[in-house]
Design a protein around this motif. Sequence first.
Motif, PDB file in Angstrom:
ATOM      1  N   GLU A   1       7.295  -0.154   0.652  1.00 15.28           N
ATOM      2  CA  GLU A   1       7.394  -1.231  -0.332  1.00 15.28           C
ATOM      3  C   GLU A   1       8.140  -0.830  -1.594  1.00 15.28           C
ATOM      4  O   GLU A   1       8.769  -1.668  -2.220  1.00 15.28           O
ATOM      5  CB  GLU A   1       6.022  -1.823  -0.667  1.00 15.28           C
TER       6      GLU A   1
ATOM      7  N   CYS B   1      -5.931  -8.898   2.171  1.00 15.43           N
ATOM      8  CA  CYS B   1      -4.490  -8.836   2.462  1.00 15.43           C
ATOM      9  C   CYS B   1      -3.945  -7.462   2.059  1.00 15.43           C
ATOM     10  O   CYS B   1      -4.451  -6.843   1.117  1.00 15.43           O
ATOM     11  CB  CYS B   1      -3.720  -9.848   1.620  1.00 15.43           C
ATOM     12  N   GLY B   2      -2.872  -7.053   2.709  1.00 12.29           N
ATOM     13  CA  GLY B   2      -2.105  -5.873   2.295  1.00 12.29           C
ATOM     14  C   GLY B   2      -2.952  -4.617   2.190  1.00 12.29           C
ATOM     15  O   GLY B   2      -3.725  -4.280   3.094  1.00 12.29           O
ATOM     16  N   SER B   3      -2.821  -3.934   1.063  1.00 17.88           N
ATOM     17  CA  SER B   3      -3.540  -2.671   0.875  1.00 17.88           C
ATOM     18  C   SER B   3      -5.050  -2.883   0.909  1.00 17.88           C
ATOM     19  O   SER B   3      -5.794  -2.017   1.381  1.00 17.88           O
ATOM     20  CB  SER B   3      -3.160  -2.050  -0.464  1.00 17.88           C
ATOM     21  N   ALA B   4      -5.494  -4.024   0.395  1.00 17.93           N
ATOM     22  CA  ALA B   4      -6.938  -4.292   0.395  1.00 17.93           C
ATOM     23  C   ALA B   4      -7.442  -4.410   1.841  1.00 17.93           C
ATOM     24  O   ALA B   4      -8.565  -3.997   2.168  1.00 17.93           O
ATOM     25  CB  ALA B   4      -7.222  -5.571  -0.388  1.00 17.93           C
TER      26      ALA B   4
ATOM     27  N   SER C   1     -10.261  -7.816  -3.040  1.00 16.99           N
ATOM     28  CA  SER C   1      -9.049  -8.258  -3.735  1.00 16.99           C
ATOM     29  C   SER C   1      -8.976  -7.658  -5.134  1.00 16.99           C
ATOM     30  O   SER C   1      -9.931  -7.769  -5.908  1.00 16.99           O
ATOM     31  CB  SER C   1      -9.036  -9.783  -3.842  1.00 16.99           C
ATOM     32  N   GLN C   2      -7.871  -7.025  -5.435  1.00 21.22           N
ATOM     33  CA  GLN C   2      -7.670  -6.512  -6.783  1.00 21.22           C
ATOM     34  C   GLN C   2      -7.608  -7.670  -7.779  1.00 21.22           C
ATOM     35  O   GLN C   2      -8.372  -7.726  -8.723  1.00 21.22           O
ATOM     36  CB  GLN C   2      -6.366  -5.701  -6.822  1.00 21.22           C
ATOM     37  N   SER C   3      -6.686  -8.599  -7.531  1.00 19.48           N
ATOM     38  CA  SER C   3      -6.424  -9.670  -8.506  1.00 19.48           C
ATOM     39  C   SER C   3      -7.516 -10.724  -8.518  1.00 19.48           C
ATOM     40  O   SER C   3      -7.744 -11.382  -9.521  1.00 19.48           O
ATOM     41  CB  SER C   3      -5.102 -10.357  -8.159  1.00 19.48           C
TER      42      SER C   3
ATOM     43  N   VAL D   1       3.367  -3.301  -9.149  1.00 16.47           N
ATOM     44  CA  VAL D   1       3.205  -4.176  -7.984  1.00 16.47           C
ATOM     45  C   VAL D   1       2.500  -3.423  -6.854  1.00 16.47           C
ATOM     46  O   VAL D   1       1.603  -3.946  -6.195  1.00 16.47           O
ATOM     47  CB  VAL D   1       4.579  -4.726  -7.535  1.00 16.47           C
ATOM     48  N   ALA D   2       2.906  -2.187  -6.618  1.00 10.82           N
ATOM     49  CA  ALA D   2       2.273  -1.409  -5.550  1.00 10.82           C
ATOM     50  C   ALA D   2       0.918  -0.903  -6.033  1.00 10.82           C
ATOM     51  O   ALA D   2       0.828  -0.190  -7.029  1.00 10.82           O
ATOM     52  CB  ALA D   2       3.162  -0.230  -5.178  1.00 10.82           C
ATOM     53  N   THR D   3      -0.105  -1.271  -5.338  1.00 12.95           N
ATOM     54  CA  THR D   3      -1.445  -0.883  -5.786  1.00 12.95           C
ATOM     55  C   THR D   3      -1.707   0.599  -5.528  1.00 12.95           C
ATOM     56  O   THR D   3      -1.280   1.153  -4.514  1.00 12.95           O
ATOM     57  CB  THR D   3      -2.518  -1.729  -5.088  1.00 12.95           C
TER      58      THR D   3
ATOM     59  N   VAL E   1      -0.362 -12.636  -5.405  1.00 10.12           N
ATOM     60  CA  VAL E   1       0.286 -13.538  -4.450  1.00 10.12           C
ATOM     61  C   VAL E   1      -0.522 -14.834  -4.379  1.00 10.12           C
ATOM     62  O   VAL E   1      -1.450 -14.974  -3.583  1.00 10.12           O
ATOM     63  CB  VAL E   1       0.440 -12.872  -3.070  1.00 10.12           C
TER      64      VAL E   1
ATOM     65  N   LEU F   1       2.780   1.808   4.072  1.00 12.35           N
ATOM     66  CA  LEU F   1       3.099   0.673   3.196  1.00 12.35           C
ATOM     67  C   LEU F   1       3.585   1.165   1.830  1.00 12.35           C
ATOM     68  O   LEU F   1       4.550   0.632   1.271  1.00 12.35           O
ATOM     69  CB  LEU F   1       1.868  -0.237   3.027  1.00 12.35           C
ATOM     70  N   LYS F   2       2.928   2.212   1.321  1.00 13.18           N
ATOM     71  CA  LYS F   2       3.319   2.719  -0.006  1.00 13.18           C
ATOM     72  C   LYS F   2       4.769   3.179  -0.002  1.00 13.18           C
ATOM     73  O   LYS F   2       5.495   2.968  -0.949  1.00 13.18           O
ATOM     74  CB  LYS F   2       2.420   3.892  -0.434  1.00 13.18           C
TER      75      LYS F   2
ATOM     76  N   GLN G   1     -11.422   0.448  -4.674  1.00  9.82           N
ATOM     77  CA  GLN G   1     -11.987  -0.414  -3.616  1.00  9.82           C
ATOM     78  C   GLN G   1     -12.603   0.456  -2.516  1.00  9.82           C
ATOM     79  O   GLN G   1     -13.685   0.166  -2.001  1.00  9.82           O
ATOM     80  CB  GLN G   1     -10.884  -1.292  -3.001  1.00  9.82           C
TER      81      GLN G   1
ATOM     82  N   THR H   1      -5.578 -13.887  -4.864  1.00 12.35           N
ATOM     83  CA  THR H   1      -4.687 -13.981  -3.706  1.00 12.35           C
ATOM     84  C   THR H   1      -5.013 -15.240  -2.908  1.00 12.35           C
ATOM     85  O   THR H   1      -6.153 -15.427  -2.458  1.00 12.35           O
ATOM     86  CB  THR H   1      -4.829 -12.709  -2.846  1.00 12.35           C
TER      87      THR H   1
HETATM   88  C1  F6R Z   1       0.514  -3.303  -1.840  1.00  8.92           C
HETATM   89  C2  F6R Z   1      -0.240  -4.343  -2.536  1.00  8.92           C
HETATM   90  C3  F6R Z   1      -0.560  -5.577  -1.792  1.00  8.92           C
HETATM   91  C4  F6R Z   1      -1.953  -6.108  -2.210  1.00  8.92           C
HETATM   92  C5  F6R Z   1      -2.197  -7.469  -1.560  1.00  8.92           C
HETATM   93  C6  F6R Z   1      -3.556  -8.032  -1.912  1.00  8.92           C
HETATM   94  O1  F6R Z   1       0.734  -2.193  -2.650  1.00  8.92           O
HETATM   95  O2  F6R Z   1      -0.556  -4.218  -3.688  1.00  8.92           O
HETATM   96  O3  F6R Z   1      -0.488  -5.379  -0.423  1.00  8.92           O
HETATM   97  O4  F6R Z   1      -2.909  -5.194  -1.814  1.00  8.92           O
HETATM   98  O5  F6R Z   1      -1.207  -8.375  -1.965  1.00  8.92           O
HETATM   99  O6  F6R Z   1      -3.681  -8.241  -3.279  1.00  8.92           O
HETATM  100  P1  F6R Z   1      -5.098  -8.419  -3.956  1.00  8.92           P
HETATM  101  O7  F6R Z   1      -5.833  -7.122  -3.790  1.00  8.92           O
HETATM  102  O8  F6R Z   1      -4.818  -8.760  -5.377  1.00  8.92           O
HETATM  103  O9  F6R Z   1      -5.794  -9.528  -3.214  1.00  8.92           O
END
Ligand code: F6R
Length: 609
Positions: free
Chosen positions: A489, A300-303, A347-349, A398-400, A606, A485-486, A407, A352
């Motif tokens: 957001e 999702c998103g940046s990933a 995924s960072q977290s 919040v903004a990665t 998320v 996106l950066k 990644q 998600t």
């Molecule tokens: C944007 C951002 C989000 C995450 C996305 C996925 O700056 O941080 O778009 O990249 O919500 O989150 P993870 O990587 O935790 O699955």
Amino acid sequence: MCGIVGFAGNSPAVEVLLDGLSKLEYRGYDSAGIAVMDGNEIKMRKMKGRIADLTKKLESDPVAPAPIGIGHTRWATHGKPNDVNSHPHMSGDGRFAVVHNGIIENYASIKEDLIAQGVQFASETDTEVIAHLLEKNYTGDILETVRNTARQLEGSYALGVLCTEHPDRIIAVRKASPLIVGLGEGENFIASDIPAVLSRTRKIHHLNDNELVELTKDGVRIFSEELQPIEKPVETVTWDVRAAEKDGWPHFMIKEIMEQPTALHDTISPRIADGEIVLDGLSLTKKDLEETSRIYIVACGSAYHVGIVAKYFIEKVARVPVEVDLASEFRYRAPMVDDKTLVIIISQSGETADTLAALKEAKSMGGRILSIVNVVGSSIANESDDVLYTWAGPEIAVATTKAYSTQLAMMYLIGTYIAKTLGRIDDATYRALLADIRKLPEQVKEVIEKNNDFIKKLAEQFSYIEHAYYIGRNLDYAVAMEASLKLKEVSYVHSEAYAAGELKHGTISLIEEGTLVVALASHMPLLEKTISNIKEVKSRGAIVLTIAQEGATAVEDCSDYILNIPATHELLAPSLQVVPMQMLGYYMAIARGCDVDKPRNLAKSVTVE
Ligand code: F6R
């Protein structure tokens, strides 16, 4: 998304809970609340607004200095942000208080049943059904009651429960929402994430789905869904407390941008030994890779944007077909996954909800799952066949930024490894790529140092704009998506990313005198074509800021401003380009007075679909 903290110890719970919640602020929230056990009564304070607002309320309307309690930051899903919908929620008889992170998907039918039985609801939340169910299900055995209640819930939840009949304990349970246990000296904790407990302990347990915890000041007991005791190893958090604090920086976002050289070094260097790529924890064999007919990258998103760069990269160097999917779309479009499919989850977290659900879907179809995750022990890591960790350290903004960069580096290593293993890359290209991947941390440092002041000035100059367009071709286009996106957001400037060649098929009609166009022009094989596209917008009045590799003089004539990145292998330029783009987003947000680390409506992790 919502944050949970629970504490049982010898000090006043309120202070510990508020401190823990403040460490979870990065998750995004709109309301906050606490409940403490005052003798045999639960005392609760909760409200819409920030933790600072709740702190003030507690000063004017204090609760007893009780040593046990639960706290919550709410990110509204069911019912708007207001005092009543804030957590904790209480059962009608006042016996139970509950905090919840996640979504109860069958709450409407449960609520209907409970209303038919005469239960009165105070809030619009899905969570309140849990409090009333606890009351209905109470058997005298609190653990059994929470377990039986959890069994009635569909969806995702991490729960912290107080019960007046058992005033010395907190019961917690989780399914598909994160929850950790912190083990202190004469005090114990539950929390949604490690930073909430880090100022008091480094010893933790990660919980798995359906596990229950009984927490008192003297000990922690963990149980399976069948209520059998479980022994878990104690994990020690090794990262510095300062990693989860601003450490003198005005915001986490800029701190994390500046940490990228170190994060990249920590992610890359252990994976290259004696001139070869060594992917720890990867059980995929050469035979597995030979039999792989296609790769899906799902995120999702940046990933997801990392996935787009990786598609260009892997298809070019390893000649394996790659599809990139948004996790929220992947599951519902009948993806063609089988046992010859490698599914790479980014995924960072690691929590998600859409990404986790997509992973489970792909797994059930026979796909082999390799995940790229930053948080050790997270749900996505636990569910995968193979995990490669990015060593970015905790990402709080919040903004990665640093997670995206690590990644990307991980995907370069994986792509190059696959190409080498399948014999699709010649030795000279392999060596050149490895040498340039190794240089990335140092080059990112150079990009930051050289451009920081200039980008700050640019941001101040352009702080008035309401629209921006990012254009590029091939890998430049992939970076344009993340760059756009950066900006949007954190600074709330409307921005869009376009494949540069696509612009004239419609969107160019929006370009007028003074429109800001950011041109990513570092993909050398297509530089001439990108220059033509820059000229097209320039001749229609656009102000053009171009990111180009040093020495690409041809772009200078058609650009108003130039940001240079050092020369690198043509496929690695995204790593260097994205950094000034993150900085532009950050400084624009500052110049526009935005709350950079807590952008409106956004949450860090998320955990709802
Ligand atoms: C944007 C951002 C989000 C995450 C996305 C996925 O700056 O941080 O778009 O990249 O919500 O989150 P993870 O990587 O935790 O699955």
